[in-house]
Design a protein around this motif. Structure first.
Motif, PDB file in Angstrom:
ATOM      1  N   GLU A 118       0.846  -1.191   0.000  1.00  0.00           N
ATOM      2  CA  GLU A 118       0.000   0.000   0.000  1.00  0.00           C
ATOM      3  C   GLU A 118       0.884   1.244   0.000  1.00  0.00           C
ATOM      4  N   VAL A 119       0.503   2.170  -0.840  1.00  0.00           N
ATOM      5  CA  VAL A 119       1.279   3.395  -0.966  1.00  0.00           C
ATOM      6  C   VAL A 119       0.845   4.393   0.100  1.00  0.00           C
ATOM      7  N   HIS A 120       1.826   4.924   0.807  1.00  0.00           N
ATOM      8  CA  HIS A 120       1.565   5.991   1.771  1.00  0.00           C
ATOM      9  C   HIS A 120       2.432   7.180   1.425  1.00  0.00           C
ATOM     10  N   LEU A 121       1.806   8.319   1.353  1.00  0.00           N
ATOM     11  CA  LEU A 121       2.497   9.541   0.997  1.00  0.00           C
ATOM     12  C   LEU A 121       2.405  10.539   2.142  1.00  0.00           C
ATOM     13  N   VAL A 122       3.421  11.382   2.234  1.00  0.00           N
ATOM     14  CA  VAL A 122       3.480  12.394   3.287  1.00  0.00           C
ATOM     15  C   VAL A 122       3.675  13.754   2.655  1.00  0.00           C
ATOM     16  N   GLU A 123       2.852  14.694   3.082  1.00  0.00           N
ATOM     17  CA  GLU A 123       2.919  16.043   2.540  1.00  0.00           C
ATOM     18  C   GLU A 123       3.620  16.982   3.524  1.00  0.00           C
ATOM     19  N   SER A 124       4.317  17.964   2.986  1.00  0.00           N
ATOM     20  CA  SER A 124       4.946  18.980   3.824  1.00  0.00           C
ATOM     21  C   SER A 124       5.138  20.251   3.018  1.00  0.00           C
ATOM     22  N   GLY A 125       5.516  21.318   3.723  1.00  0.00           N
ATOM     23  CA  GLY A 125       5.849  22.557   3.046  1.00  0.00           C
ATOM     24  C   GLY A 125       4.814  23.656   3.143  1.00  0.00           C
ATOM     25  N   GLY A 126       3.679  23.362   3.751  1.00  0.00           N
ATOM     26  CA  GLY A 126       2.661  24.390   3.874  1.00  0.00           C
ATOM     27  C   GLY A 126       3.061  25.459   4.874  1.00  0.00           C
ATOM     28  N   GLY A 127       2.215  26.471   4.977  1.00  0.00           N
ATOM     29  CA  GLY A 127       2.485  27.550   5.912  1.00  0.00           C
ATOM     30  C   GLY A 127       1.564  28.711   5.689  1.00  0.00           C
ATOM     31  N   LEU A 128       1.891  29.800   6.370  1.00  0.00           N
ATOM     32  CA  LEU A 128       1.127  31.045   6.255  1.00  0.00           C
ATOM     33  C   LEU A 128       1.915  32.007   5.370  1.00  0.00           C
ATOM     34  N   VAL A 129       1.250  32.528   4.364  1.00  0.00           N
ATOM     35  CA  VAL A 129       1.924  33.426   3.430  1.00  0.00           C
ATOM     36  C   VAL A 129       0.952  34.523   3.026  1.00  0.00           C
ATOM     37  N   GLN A 130       1.491  35.674   2.698  1.00  0.00           N
ATOM     38  CA  GLN A 130       0.645  36.767   2.223  1.00  0.00           C
ATOM     39  C   GLN A 130       0.268  36.545   0.765  1.00  0.00           C
ATOM     40  N   ALA A 131      -0.826  37.126   0.372  1.00  0.00           N
ATOM     41  CA  ALA A 131      -1.245  37.052  -1.023  1.00  0.00           C
ATOM     42  C   ALA A 131      -0.114  37.544  -1.921  1.00  0.00           C
ATOM     43  N   GLY A 132       0.099  36.795  -3.000  1.00  0.00           N
ATOM     44  CA  GLY A 132       1.193  37.109  -3.911  1.00  0.00           C
ATOM     45  C   GLY A 132       2.465  36.346  -3.612  1.00  0.00           C
ATOM     46  N   GLY A 133       2.511  35.707  -2.461  1.00  0.00           N
ATOM     47  CA  GLY A 133       3.687  34.958  -2.064  1.00  0.00           C
ATOM     48  C   GLY A 133       3.753  33.583  -2.698  1.00  0.00           C
ATOM     49  N   SER A 134       4.761  32.819  -2.283  1.00  0.00           N
ATOM     50  CA  SER A 134       5.006  31.498  -2.859  1.00  0.00           C
ATOM     51  C   SER A 134       5.257  30.469  -1.764  1.00  0.00           C
ATOM     52  N   LEU A 135       4.932  29.244  -2.084  1.00  0.00           N
ATOM     53  CA  LEU A 135       5.263  28.089  -1.245  1.00  0.00           C
ATOM     54  C   LEU A 135       5.592  26.926  -2.157  1.00  0.00           C
ATOM     55  N   ARG A 136       6.400  26.014  -1.656  1.00  0.00           N
ATOM     56  CA  ARG A 136       6.643  24.770  -2.374  1.00  0.00           C
ATOM     57  C   ARG A 136       6.262  23.605  -1.482  1.00  0.00           C
ATOM     58  N   LEU A 137       5.294  22.867  -1.943  1.00  0.00           N
ATOM     59  CA  LEU A 137       4.846  21.682  -1.215  1.00  0.00           C
ATOM     60  C   LEU A 137       5.629  20.461  -1.691  1.00  0.00           C
ATOM     61  N   SER A 138       5.881  19.566  -0.757  1.00  0.00           N
ATOM     62  CA  SER A 138       6.577  18.324  -1.069  1.00  0.00           C
ATOM     63  C   SER A 138       5.693  17.134  -0.748  1.00  0.00           C
ATOM     64  N   CYS A 139       5.794  16.142  -1.594  1.00  0.00           N
ATOM     65  CA  CYS A 139       5.087  14.871  -1.403  1.00  0.00           C
ATOM     66  C   CYS A 139       6.135  13.778  -1.463  1.00  0.00           C
ATOM     67  N   THR A 140       6.317  13.064  -0.377  1.00  0.00           N
ATOM     68  CA  THR A 140       7.337  12.033  -0.331  1.00  0.00           C
ATOM     69  C   THR A 140       6.741  10.705   0.103  1.00  0.00           C
ATOM     70  N   GLY A 141       7.481   9.662  -0.193  1.00  0.00           N
ATOM     71  CA  GLY A 141       7.026   8.345   0.198  1.00  0.00           C
ATOM     72  C   GLY A 141       8.192   7.391   0.244  1.00  0.00           C
ATOM     73  N   SER A 142       7.940   6.213   0.717  1.00  0.00           N
ATOM     74  CA  SER A 142       8.993   5.210   0.780  1.00  0.00           C
ATOM     75  C   SER A 142       8.390   3.833   0.561  1.00  0.00           C
TER      76      SER A 142
END
Length: 120
Positions: A1-25
């Motif tokens: 069974e595949v299990h994935l983990v998300e990270s990289g979220g946060g609080l940002v102002q409009a116009g800003g940027s974030l990079r989300l990561s999806c990892t697994g093993s």
């Protein structure tokens, strides 16, 4: 069974940027189609972006086209979602999953996701 983990979220102002990561093993990441989904408070989960394992084709929902970019790093066993020009409407919990469409994920055990909050 595949299990994935998300990270990289946060609080940002409009116009800003974030990079989300999806990892697994425990599996070969490059062999799986990976989709990003999000669920805002009081709304249904929706598909945001998807990266095909077959040909590398990408998909974006209309509201994020031109602002979000999905990519894969097979060496890192990860899929990323680069989010630029963020808007308050992008506020949601973001999840990744091994498919592009929710219809294929009815039995998938969703992870905790990562919270993205965009302030105006």
């Amino acid at each position: 069974e595949v299990h994935l983990v998300e990270s990289g979220g946060g609080l940002v102002q409009a116009g800003g940027s974030l990079r989300l990561s999806c990892t697994g093993s425990g599996f070969t990441f490059s062999e799986y189609t990976i989709g990003w989904f999000r669920q805002a408070p009081g709304k249904e989960r929706e598909g945001v972006s998807c990266l095909s394992s077959n040909d590398g084709d990408t998909y974006y929902t209309d509201s994020v086209k031109g602002r979000f970019t999905i990519s894969r790093d097979s060496a890192e066993n990860a899929v990323y979602l680069q989010m630029n020009s963020l808007k308050p409407d992008d506020t949601a919990v973001y999840h990744c999953a091994p498919a592009c469409a929710l219809v294929f994920l009815s039995r998938y055990s969703w992870g905790q996701g990562t919270q993205v909050t965009v302030s105006s």
